[in-house]
Design an enzyme around this catalytic site. Structure first.
Site, PDB file in Angstrom:
ATOM      1  N   SER A 209       0.888  -1.132  -0.117  1.00  0.00           N
ATOM      2  CA  SER A 209      -0.088  -0.231   0.047  1.00  0.00           C
ATOM      3  C   SER A 209       0.856   1.244   0.041  1.00  0.00           C
ATOM      4  O   SER A 209       2.078   1.207  -0.150  1.00  0.00           O
ATOM      5  CB  SER A 209      -0.865   0.080   1.094  1.00  0.00           C
ATOM      6  OG  SER A 209      -1.847   0.899   1.174  1.00  0.00           O
ATOM      7  N   ASN A 210       0.214   2.224   0.438  1.00  0.00           N
ATOM      8  CA  ASN A 210       0.973   3.539   0.462  1.00  0.00           C
ATOM      9  C   ASN A 210       0.410   4.466   1.686  1.00  0.00           C
ATOM     10  O   ASN A 210      -0.207   3.869   2.266  1.00  0.00           O
ATOM     11  CB  ASN A 210       1.097   4.449  -0.947  1.00  0.00           C
ATOM     12  CG  ASN A 210      -0.380   4.552  -1.046  1.00  0.00           C
ATOM     13  OD1 ASN A 210      -1.070   5.303  -0.335  1.00  0.00           O
ATOM     14  ND2 ASN A 210      -1.007   3.943  -2.407  1.00  0.00           N
TER      15      ASN A 210
END
Ligand code: C5P
Length: 408
Positions: A209-210
């Site tokens: 993810s981020n």
């Protein structure tokens, strides 16, 4: 537009300009607004509570509780009651207390508790106004999302001439009226907004993810909703919540889920804003069992597959009358790259931000963006709260494109 039924909490602090406020109260009440007045102790030296309670038709509040009968003036209730809080005149001291949260009177405690938009109209002598500390306090209040009603230049009570004169009551009245008018300018329109990160599962416990917090997308949703639009947010996992009756949130996890959800709604939206930080890649294979640690291998590779580009996919289906806006987070050749994305994804506008702007971007409450329109027009904002940036973005969309609910 009429202010009938609008609830206005008017905070008066200690400045000679307080003498103008009874006129403002009269204008507001005559137009149908309900006005409650809070005065700081010093304000009472400049204008009488009796004048203000008579004109507002409400008791004037100054202290957290009445020492005679112990009755409490709840700052939280007052803050929740108001549609708008206006602090006029805002003296240098009151600005400083608002900026630093020094809540030693009812006006400031109510300001801190207020959930509604806050307008503030400074008034003071020229030198006090120009002092760096006053200017820094004003800048801070703007960065918190408060709306400045800038003082005018002119003759001041001290005899000096310059900036520091409280804006005239009829102008303040117009500013509030146009604020309420603007609020409903998107009535009948529907917004679709993607927000937050996507998470791409590797196995049942791990994902890619981020750092996106979703703050920008949710701020846009709130701004559109406050202006009367119906808003659907297709949101990746975030810790923030949307708190407005016009907003519906559809929770998703992966880019594919986000595309599926947004695709279903796209044909009926007037404006699509892709504010999500979509993961560009996902693991090619999802392991339905937790992948065991392999003690023999120092290096492990995960093969990745490209995710669908939600913005480009939906933009390709755009019908006449629909507006599509994308974001571009760039680290180098920012403008050039953003313009390429505007073209290649067939957008009406792209909002570019760079990680180079200190204090802006992921997780932060602040942002600094450049909006680039299809016709080449560019608008750069200063570093501001994400809610102020959202307001400017929505404002630009409203001003630049003809939005009509009957189009779709
Ligand atoms: O190409 P890039 O990822 O920089 O484009 C950013 C814009 O495209 C953002 O508006 C983002 O929400 C959107 N996007 C998308 N789907 C992707 C990648 C980006 O909707 N897979």
């Amino acid at each position: 537009m009429s202010l009938a039924g609008k609830k206005i909490l008017l905070g008066i602090s200690g400045s000679i300009a307080a003498y103008k406020i009874p006129l403002l109260v009269r204008l507001l009440v005559k137009d149908g607004a309900e006005v409650k007045v809070i005065m700081t102790p010093t304000a009472r030296d400049f204008v009488t509570p009796l004048t203000l309670s008579t004109l507002s038709k409400n008791p004037v509040l100054s202290v957290p509780f009445d020492p005679d009968d112990g009755s409490w003036n709840s700052h939280v209730e007052l803050g929740n009651w108001a549609d708008v809080m206006l602090i006029a005149p805002a003296s240098a001291t009151t600005l400083a207390k608002m900026a630093s949260g020094i809540s030693d009177n009812l006006l400031i405690t109510t300001y801190l508790a207020a959930k509604c938009p806050v307008f503030f109209a400074p008034a003071m002598d020229l030198d006090m106004y120009l002092h760096p500390s006053t200017q820094a306090n004003i800048a801070r209040l703007i960065s918190y999302g408060n709306f400045l009603i800038a003082p005018k230049e002119g003759e001041l009570a001290s005899g000096l001439c310059g900036a520091g004169r409280l804006e005239e009551p009829d102008e303040i009245f117009k500013i509030l009226s146009s604020y309420f008018e603007k609020q409903l300018s998107l009535k009948g329109l529907s917004f679709l907004i993607t927000a937050g990160p996507t998470i791409e599962a590797i196995d049942p416990v791990r994902y890619i993810s981020n750092h996106s917090s979703g703050k920008m997308g949710y701020a846009l949703a709130l701004e559109a909703a406050e202006r009367g639009a119906r808003v659907t947010v297709v949101s990746g996992p975030v810790s923030i919540k949307a708190d407005h009756p016009n907003i519906t949130v559809i929770d998703v996890k992966s880019a594919q889920d986000m595309l599926d959800a947004a695709d279903e709604l796209f044909s009926t939206c007037n404006v699509f804003i892709a504010a999500a930080a979509v993961a560009d890649y996902r693991p090619s294979v999802f392991s339905d069992k937790k992948i065991k640690k392999n003690y023999g291998n120092k290096q492990v590779a995960i093969e990745l597959t490209t995710n669908p580009d939600i913005l480009a996919t939906l933009s390709a289906k755009k019908q006449q009358g629909q507006v599509v806006v994308g974001f571009a987070l760039e680290t180098n050749n920012a403008l050039e790259n953003a313009k390429i994305k505007l073209e290649s994804k067939k957008l009406d506008m792209i909002v570019m931000n760079t990680l180079e702007d200190q204090g802006a971007g992921f997780q932060s409450d602040l942002n600094k963006v450049t909006m680039i329109l299809r016709d080449g027009e560019q608008k750069e904002t200063p570093l501001l709260s994400k809610s102020m940036i959202a307001s400017m973005i929505i404002q630009t969309i409203v001003r630049s494109f003809p939005l009509q609910s009957q189009n779709l």
